[in-house]
Scaffold this active site. Structure first.
Site, PDB file in Angstrom:
ATOM      1  NE  ARG A   1     130.660  27.514  53.933  1.00 26.84           N
ATOM      2  CZ  ARG A   1     129.740  28.215  54.997  1.00 26.84           C
ATOM      3  NH1 ARG A   1     129.795  28.966  55.488  1.00 26.84           N
ATOM      4  NH2 ARG A   1     128.807  28.943  54.067  1.00 26.84           N
TER       5      ARG A   1
ATOM      6  NE  ARG B   1     132.583  31.461  59.746  1.00 29.07           N
ATOM      7  CZ  ARG B   1     130.840  31.511  59.926  1.00 29.07           C
ATOM      8  NH1 ARG B   1     130.572  32.825  60.668  1.00 29.07           N
ATOM      9  NH2 ARG B   1     130.611  31.039  59.199  1.00 29.07           N
TER      10      ARG B   1
ATOM     11  NE  ARG C   1     138.110  36.546  55.765  1.00 30.01           N
ATOM     12  CZ  ARG C   1     137.127  36.398  55.801  1.00 30.01           C
ATOM     13  NH1 ARG C   1     136.379  35.400  55.832  1.00 30.01           N
ATOM     14  NH2 ARG C   1     136.804  37.372  56.204  1.00 30.01           N
TER      15      ARG C   1
ATOM     16  CE1 TYR D   1     122.442  33.351  51.162  1.00 28.15           C
ATOM     17  CE2 TYR D   1     122.486  31.865  49.170  1.00 28.15           C
ATOM     18  CZ  TYR D   1     122.322  32.228  51.079  1.00 28.15           C
ATOM     19  OH  TYR D   1     122.519  31.891  51.980  1.00 28.15           O
TER      20      TYR D   1
HETATM   21  C1  CP3 Z   1     125.407  30.873  53.991  1.00 37.31           C
HETATM   22  C2  CP3 Z   1     126.535  31.936  53.477  1.00 37.31           C
HETATM   23  C3  CP3 Z   1     126.809  32.153  52.824  1.00 37.31           C
HETATM   24  N1  CP3 Z   1     128.133  32.827  52.555  1.00 37.31           N
HETATM   25  C4  CP3 Z   1     128.311  33.027  53.562  1.00 37.31           C
HETATM   26  C5  CP3 Z   1     127.750  32.394  55.200  1.00 37.31           C
HETATM   27  C6  CP3 Z   1     127.497  31.971  56.382  1.00 37.31           C
HETATM   28  C7  CP3 Z   1     126.552  33.686  56.910  1.00 37.31           C
HETATM   29  C8  CP3 Z   1     127.726  33.376  58.050  1.00 37.31           C
HETATM   30  O1  CP3 Z   1     127.078  32.800  59.032  1.00 37.31           O
HETATM   31  O2  CP3 Z   1     128.570  34.479  58.701  1.00 37.31           O
HETATM   32  C9  CP3 Z   1     129.430  33.874  54.087  1.00 37.31           C
HETATM   33  C10 CP3 Z   1     130.926  33.247  54.075  1.00 37.31           C
HETATM   34  N2  CP3 Z   1     131.500  31.742  53.722  1.00 37.31           N
HETATM   35  C11 CP3 Z   1     132.364  31.880  53.485  1.00 37.31           C
HETATM   36  C12 CP3 Z   1     132.432  32.371  55.126  1.00 37.31           C
HETATM   37  C13 CP3 Z   1     133.692  31.933  55.139  1.00 37.31           C
HETATM   38  C14 CP3 Z   1     134.352  30.618  56.054  1.00 37.31           C
HETATM   39  C15 CP3 Z   1     133.331  30.409  56.747  1.00 37.31           C
HETATM   40  O3  CP3 Z   1     131.873  30.647  57.337  1.00 37.31           O
HETATM   41  O4  CP3 Z   1     133.859  29.152  58.386  1.00 37.31           O
HETATM   42  C16 CP3 Z   1     131.499  33.183  55.254  1.00 37.31           C
HETATM   43  C17 CP3 Z   1     131.795  33.921  56.167  1.00 37.31           C
HETATM   44  C18 CP3 Z   1     133.075  30.606  53.224  1.00 37.31           C
HETATM   45  C19 CP3 Z   1     132.074  29.220  52.296  1.00 37.31           C
HETATM   46  N3  CP3 Z   1     130.672  29.500  51.093  1.00 37.31           N
HETATM   47  C20 CP3 Z   1     130.661  28.529  50.869  1.00 37.31           C
HETATM   48  C21 CP3 Z   1     131.886  27.623  51.259  1.00 37.31           C
HETATM   49  C22 CP3 Z   1     131.473  25.793  50.074  1.00 37.31           C
HETATM   50  C23 CP3 Z   1     132.774  25.310  50.395  1.00 37.31           C
HETATM   51  C24 CP3 Z   1     133.194  24.427  50.880  1.00 37.31           C
HETATM   52  O5  CP3 Z   1     132.046  23.734  51.738  1.00 37.31           O
HETATM   53  O6  CP3 Z   1     134.081  24.779  52.421  1.00 37.31           O
HETATM   54  C25 CP3 Z   1     132.466  27.826  51.806  1.00 37.31           C
HETATM   55  C26 CP3 Z   1     134.465  27.658  51.961  1.00 37.31           C
HETATM   56  C27 CP3 Z   1     129.190  27.973  50.585  1.00 37.31           C
HETATM   57  C28 CP3 Z   1     128.176  28.960  50.388  1.00 37.31           C
HETATM   58  N4  CP3 Z   1     128.455  30.275  50.975  1.00 37.31           N
HETATM   59  C29 CP3 Z   1     126.713  29.949  50.870  1.00 37.31           C
HETATM   60  C30 CP3 Z   1     126.049  28.976  50.735  1.00 37.31           C
HETATM   61  C31 CP3 Z   1     124.574  28.843  50.799  1.00 37.31           C
HETATM   62  C32 CP3 Z   1     126.838  27.963  50.504  1.00 37.31           C
HETATM   63  C33 CP3 Z   1     126.687  26.453  50.361  1.00 37.31           C
HETATM   64  C34 CP3 Z   1     127.319  25.804  51.450  1.00 37.31           C
HETATM   65  C35 CP3 Z   1     126.538  25.721  52.542  1.00 37.31           C
HETATM   66  O7  CP3 Z   1     124.958  25.388  52.143  1.00 37.31           O
HETATM   67  O8  CP3 Z   1     126.698  26.098  53.378  1.00 37.31           O
HETATM   68  C36 CP3 Z   1     125.891  30.995  51.185  1.00 37.31           C
END
Ligand code: CP3
Length: 365
Positions: free
Chosen positions: A43, A47, A56, A167
């Site tokens: 990540r 954000r 964004r 999910y």
């Molecule tokens: C938990 C979640 C998901 N999807 C999302 C969430 C967050 C909910 C919230 O807090 O608002 C939504 C999301 N996903 C991403 C964003 C934008 C960027 C950010 O959060 O900073 C947002 C708002 C990018 C992402 N989403 C993901 C990446 C992966 C690549 C990385 O590590 O940068 C990015 C950029 C991968 C992702 N996405 C998800 C999982 C479980 C994973 C695997 C990694 C983890 O366990 O955190 C599902």
């Protein structure tokens, strides 16, 4: 001109001396000697960065993942700012599932929300196989990024079958994965059909990224730590193996990551990983004993530690580098993703510190 769908041309170019396939990150994944311990952050694009929040401001999450220009810019931001050793494609684990026909959205502050949760054999049947033409924006973004990044490797990624299934079955984020486990224990046949279908989608999605030129892939099974080892082996390992072992022919490092997986580290390595991601609960030397000497490790600073005073962070980075020396290869990272409130300047300082503390003089120098 014929279109290269195997990634062979990109790989040949990438393996030139000093190129991405010869970078400290890829070398550490391959357990080869490195000039310094490579570091990147899960990540890292997101954000915590003001330049990300700006881009964004008026674009929904899924929409941003489908615009190669935005994906490219957002992916590059942390590389420019922090000088990390690798970029990770900006996307989300639900992007391929949406491309496979599942009606879902990413709701700000909540995460992925599925309109009609997947609970029956008919629901599973509706998840279509995907290929390059279902995710053209990913193919384009990776190709643009590989050009822009030069010698810095790009990591592709996907969600693993268990985490994706959670999910889909729950309909959104979940603490206890109750409906997912109820399906798994109550209807193993349906569970295996769902996880098998998701494994195919994930494998295809990673193949698109590999053909477009990524230097490594990471499979995120973020929530696998909710399972016992026995249940992980029975219900999940075969499907994650389909994905990771299915990519053996690509010849690029495969990273397998989860949270709370102390008891699963050995099994997660067995799925066909070259590198196993470790969270902050398990010291890297202990993790290495569980994973074995033929795999590298990635991790494992607690993301909350970045909110501590600098001397505390510095001591923890030292400890992790020391414990990482027990492993045949170490990629420094957090134990899970960067938290949104993190001060980006602290991340930049951690990168510099990891590089400074781990610098090894070149052979023969
Ligand atoms: C938990 C979640 C998901 N999807 C999302 C969430 C967050 C909910 C919230 O807090 O608002 C939504 C999301 N996903 C991403 C964003 C934008 C960027 C950010 O959060 O900073 C947002 C708002 C990018 C992402 N989403 C993901 C990446 C992966 C690549 C990385 O590590 O940068 C990015 C950029 C991968 C992702 N996405 C998800 C999982 C479980 C994973 C695997 C990694 C983890 O366990 O955190 C599902």
């Amino acid at each position: 001109m014929t279109t290269d769908t195997t990634g062979a041309a990109a790989r040949d170019d990438a393996s030139r001396p000093g190129g991405p396939a010869d970078s400290p990150f890829v070398r550490a994944c391959r357990r080869q000697p490195v000039p310094h311990t490579p570091v990147w952050f899960m990540r890292q694009a997101g954000r915590s960065l003001p330049e990300y929040r700006e881009i964004r401001a008026n674009v929904a999450m899924l929409e941003s993942c489908r615009r190669p220009d935005l994906v490219t810019e957002i992916t590059l931001q942390p590389v420019r700012r922090h000088k990390v050793d690798a970029a990770i494609l900006f996307s989300d684990i639900v992007v391929p599932v949406a491309a496979a026909g599942v009606d879902l959205d990413i709701v700000p502050g909540t995460g992925p929300v599925v309109a009609e949760p997947v609970r029956t054999a008919a629901d599973v049947q509706r998840i279509r196989p995907i290929g390059r033409d279902d995710v053209p924006y990913v193919d384009e973004a990776v190709r643009m990024l590989v050009k822009e990044l030069g010698d810095t490797p790009l990591i592709g990624f996907a969600g693993a079958p268990f985490t994706l299934a959670s999910y889909l079955v729950e309909g959104g984020p979940s603490r206890n994965h109750v409906k997912t486990k109820a399906l798994m224990y109550g209807d193993p046949e349906l569970w295996h059909a769902l996880a098998g279908r998701l494994a195919e989608v994930t494998l295809a999605f990673l193949r698109v990224q590999i053909a477009a030129g990524v230097s490594a892939v990471q499979l995120f099974d973020s929530w696998a730590g909710a399972l016992s080892e026995a249940d992980y082996r029975r219900f999940v390992l075969p499907h994650s193996t389909t994905v990771l072992s299915g990519l053996a022919d690509a010849g690029i490092p495969r990273i397998h990551f989860g949270v709370g997986t102390a008891e699963l580290l050995g099994a997660m390595g067995e799925a066909g990983a070259d590198v196993v991601g470790v969270d902050w609960r398990t010291p890297l030397d202990v993790a290495t004993r569980r994973i074995g000497p033929d795999k590298a490790v990635q991790g494992n600073l607690d993301p909350c530690l970045l909110f501590a005073p600098w001397p505390v962070i510095e001591a923890e980075v030292r400890r992790i580098l020391d414990e990482g020396r027990a492993a045949p290869g170490h990629v420094f990272n957090l134990g899970h993703g960067v938290l949104p409130e993190t001060d980006p300047e602290v991340l930049t300082r951690v990168v510099a510190l990891v590089h400074e503390l781990s610098a090894r003089p070149a052979e023969g120098a």
